[in-house]
Design an enzyme around this catalytic site. Structure first.
Site, mmCIF file in Angstrom:
data_model
loop_
_atom_site.group_PDB
_atom_site.id
_atom_site.type_symbol
_atom_site.label_atom_id
_atom_site.label_comp_id
_atom_site.label_asym_id
_atom_site.label_seq_id
_atom_site.Cartn_x
_atom_site.Cartn_y
_atom_site.Cartn_z
ATOM 1 N N LEU A 1 43.130 29.519 -24.738
ATOM 2 C CA LEU A 1 41.880 29.012 -25.303
ATOM 3 C C LEU A 1 40.699 29.906 -24.929
ATOM 4 C CD1 LEU A 1 40.499 26.657 -26.838
ATOM 5 C CD2 LEU A 1 40.171 25.578 -24.598
ATOM 6 N N HIS A 2 39.959 30.331 -25.937
ATOM 7 C CA HIS A 2 38.747 31.108 -25.707
ATOM 8 C C HIS A 2 37.776 30.904 -26.870
ATOM 9 C CE1 HIS A 2 41.405 33.737 -28.037
ATOM 10 N NE2 HIS A 2 40.315 34.365 -28.481
ATOM 11 N N MET A 3 36.500 30.968 -26.542
ATOM 12 C CA MET A 3 35.430 30.791 -27.524
ATOM 13 C C MET A 3 34.710 32.124 -27.728
ATOM 14 S SD MET A 3 32.315 28.034 -27.520
ATOM 15 C CE MET A 3 30.922 28.897 -26.842
#
Length: 168
Positions: A119-121
């Site tokens: 998960l990364h933004m």
């Protein structure tokens, strides 16, 4: 015919399908913050420059845990990622004066995730006209600043961000 040389991309192209470990987990474990352009380590997530940016100042906020989606993130992880998104927005606004931002998650390869299991933004500063003919027609990005320069410009915004989330 004009040529636009991007030698730094070759390493990515050469190794894109050979990656056996998670790049985000590896960078977090290495403890080489400057070499990895890691700007901030929090309790649940960290901020890093995108090594293959769409624009100068393209940042990533990655969960410390190896999780693939928002549905698997804890409330603490979600809260810190969003708080760091706000910090990134403020730092980029002050340092680069963009006209706007794209901020969000690509969950799964079909959604455009290059690293689909961690998960990364994305936090992308945007300027009017930054998607010019070279990007649209030539499928090439022209970046006016090298990553080490971007790192040094943004690092001061993260150094004293939180005493409860010290840099390691």
């Amino acid at each position: 015919m004009d040529r636009l040389w991007t030698p730094w991309r070759f390493e990515y192209i050469r190794n894109a399908d050979q990656e056996t470990t998670c790049v985000f987990c590896r960078m977090l474990e290495e403890r080489s913050d400057e070499a990895n352009f890691l700007l901030f380590r929090g309790r649940a997530s960290y901020v890093i420059l995108n090594l293959f940016p769409y624009t100068s100042g393209h940042l990533l906020i990655a969960a410390n845990r190896h999780i693939p989606s928002l549905s698997e993130a804890s409330s603490e992880e979600l809260h810190e990622i969003i708080e760091l998104g706000r910090l990134c927005e403020n730092a980029l606004r002050q340092e680069y004066h963009p006209a706007g931002f794209n901020m969000g998650f690509n969950l799964g390869r079909a959604a455009g995730a290059g690293v689909e299991h961690h998960l990364h933004m994305h936090v992308l500063p945007r300027w009017a006209g930054d998607s010019n003919f070279v990007s649209v027609i030539g499928e090439t990005r022209v970046l006016p600043e090298e990553l080490p320069t971007t790192y040094q410009r943004l690092l001061p915004y993260f150094i004293n961000y939180s005493s409860s989330s010290p840099r390691s």
